[in-house]
Design an enzyme around this catalytic site. Structure first.
Site, mmCIF file in Angstrom:
data_model
loop_
_atom_site.group_PDB
_atom_site.id
_atom_site.type_symbol
_atom_site.label_atom_id
_atom_site.label_comp_id
_atom_site.label_asym_id
_atom_site.label_seq_id
_atom_site.Cartn_x
_atom_site.Cartn_y
_atom_site.Cartn_z
ATOM 1 N N LYS A 47 0.879 -1.174 0.000
ATOM 2 C CA LYS A 47 0.000 0.000 0.000
ATOM 3 C C LYS A 47 0.919 1.228 0.000
ATOM 4 C CE LYS A 47 -3.691 2.593 0.799
ATOM 5 N NZ LYS A 47 -4.389 2.992 -0.434
ATOM 6 N N ALA A 72 -12.246 5.482 -2.131
ATOM 7 C CA ALA A 72 -11.608 6.739 -1.706
ATOM 8 C C ALA A 72 -11.069 6.466 -0.309
ATOM 9 C CB ALA A 72 -12.596 7.888 -1.712
ATOM 10 N N CYS A 130 -2.852 8.937 -7.487
ATOM 11 C CA CYS A 130 -4.116 8.709 -6.775
ATOM 12 C C CYS A 130 -5.117 9.776 -7.245
ATOM 13 C CB CYS A 130 -3.920 8.797 -5.269
ATOM 14 S SG CYS A 130 -5.485 8.555 -4.416
ATOM 15 N N LYS A 164 4.102 5.141 -11.282
ATOM 16 C CA LYS A 164 2.717 4.743 -11.584
ATOM 17 C C LYS A 164 1.937 5.945 -12.084
ATOM 18 C CE LYS A 164 -1.074 1.917 -9.950
ATOM 19 N NZ LYS A 164 -1.485 0.963 -8.916
ATOM 20 N N ILE A 190 -2.385 1.377 -15.259
ATOM 21 C CA ILE A 190 -2.810 2.686 -14.795
ATOM 22 C C ILE A 190 -3.280 2.623 -13.340
ATOM 23 C CG2 ILE A 190 -3.566 3.612 -17.022
ATOM 24 C CD1 ILE A 190 -6.418 2.626 -16.388
ATOM 25 N N GLY A 264 -5.376 -6.246 -8.765
ATOM 26 C CA GLY A 264 -5.850 -5.563 -7.571
ATOM 27 C C GLY A 264 -7.251 -6.001 -7.198
HETATM 28 O O1 RRO Z 1 -5.636 5.412 -0.898
HETATM 29 C C1 RRO Z 1 -6.375 5.648 -1.877
HETATM 30 O O2 RRO Z 1 -7.489 6.194 -1.744
HETATM 31 C C2 RRO Z 1 -5.967 5.336 -3.257
HETATM 32 C C3 RRO Z 1 -4.687 5.492 -3.754
HETATM 33 BR BR1 RRO Z 1 -3.273 6.010 -2.706
HETATM 34 C C4 RRO Z 1 -4.414 5.272 -5.130
HETATM 35 O O3 RRO Z 1 -3.301 5.424 -5.639
HETATM 36 N N1 RRO Z 1 -5.448 4.901 -5.922
HETATM 37 C C5 RRO Z 1 -6.675 4.699 -5.423
HETATM 38 O O4 RRO Z 1 -7.590 4.352 -6.189
HETATM 39 N N2 RRO Z 1 -6.938 4.934 -4.095
#
Ligand code: RRO
Length: 304
Positions: A47, A72, A130, A164, A190, A264
């Site tokens: 993560k 989110a 993100c 990324k 992506i 994922g």
């Molecule tokens: O933690 C998130 O809400 C999150 C991250 Br860091 C990301 O890179 N992509 C995503 O869909 N959620």
């Protein structure tokens, strides 16, 4: 007939197969990441982690929609000071772990990446993408920042640096080129697609943060297009990510140009068995088609 070669080499690292755990899914403790590796993954990505602990966004943080999930989470993270112990354990156990890094400044990315390297990460993946955390989404949308931040990390570490990328831009290939110019050793494409869901009975956005990132089968064709465009624009390897559930999805991304794929949302739908299923499916496809290795199919869709 001998079985096809499943090992892949990315930026000088040899992985036992091309199916990897995507960042943000289960990548929090050494125990769970080891379990993922034992289930057949070629590598695990953590993560995203920053310098300090972060609580993340209020609930609800995930909502299921047609063909995918919108999340989110808001970068909940114990911080690198905590995570580095988990990374060290994985290194001791021989599990190849890539640490996903975020920050708000270039120096912060560099510091976290350097601590991750010290702890035993085989590579770092810079999360510039993100879609719903302001500072992070902004970096990935600006080529100049992608190049500057990538270079800052490259100057700070010796392990390979993956970048990324976000699909939430008009020209992802040009952003990939800036990552390459900053010294990136590979790009991952992506991250999730900016999205939202509204509850018709309460007339309110469902997610605590209102906006989130769409993942799962819904975004696979977007990932295929992005990987295809990036493959034509850069000379560094591309790691494909977005909606991979079946071996056919993985092969499609490889044909578009992915040297490896990340999984994922499918782990949530299908559980740990998905890794072995994908590896076996890719192997059977290669045999059936007469290919001797994964590398023979990477980017094949570009050949006339
Ligand atoms: O933690 C998130 O809400 C999150 C991250 Br860091 C990301 O890179 N992509 C995503 O869909 N959620």
């Amino acid at each position: 007939m001998t079985s096809p070669e499943l090992k892949v080499e990315i930026a000088g690292i040899e992985f036992r197969n091309p199916v990897m755990l995507a960042a943000g899914i289960l990548g929090t403790t050494a125990g769970i990441m080891r379990h993922v590796y034992e289930a057949g993954a070629g590598a695990v990505f953590t993560k995203s982690v920053g310098l300090r602990e972060r609580e993340g966004y209020p609930n609800p943080t995930v909502v299921e929609v047609d063909c995918g999930l919108i999340n989110a989470m808001g970068l909940p993270s114990p911080g690198i000071f905590e995570l580095r112990g988990e990374v060290s354990k994985l290194r001791e156990w021989g599990v190849p772990v890539v640490v996903s890094v975020f920050g708000s400044k270039a120096e912060e990315y560099a510091k976290v990446a350097s601590m991750a390297e010290e702890a035993g990460a085989v590579a770092v993946e810079l999360n510039f993408s993100c879609p719903h955390v302001g500072e992070v989404s902004l970096i990935g949308q600006r080529g100049d920042l992608v190049e500057e931040f990538t270079r800052a990390v490259k100057d700070a570490v010796d392990v390979p640096v993956f970048v990324k990328l976000t699909p939430n831009v008009s020209d992802i290939a040009s952003i990939a080129r800036r990552a390459e110019r900053g010294g990136a050793d590979a790009v991952t494409a992506i991250n999730t697609v900016r999205a939202m869901a509204i509850d018709v009975w309460t007339a309110r956005p469902i997610l605590g943060n209102r906006f989130g990132g769409l993942s799962g089968p819904a975004i696979r064709p977007i990932a295929v297009r992005c990987v295809y465009e990036i493959f034509e624009a850069v000379d560094i390897p591309v790691i494909g990510c977005g909606g991979v559930v079946s071996w056919m999805d993985a092969v499609e991304l490889m044909l578009a140009g992915a040297s490896a794929v990340q999984v994922g949302t499918a782990v949530i739908y299908r559980g740990m068995d998905v890794f072995n299923e994908l590896v076996q499916g890719i192997s059977a496809y290669l045999s059936k088609m007469g290919f001797r290795s994964v590398s023979e199919v990477v980017g094949l869709a570009h050949k006339a």
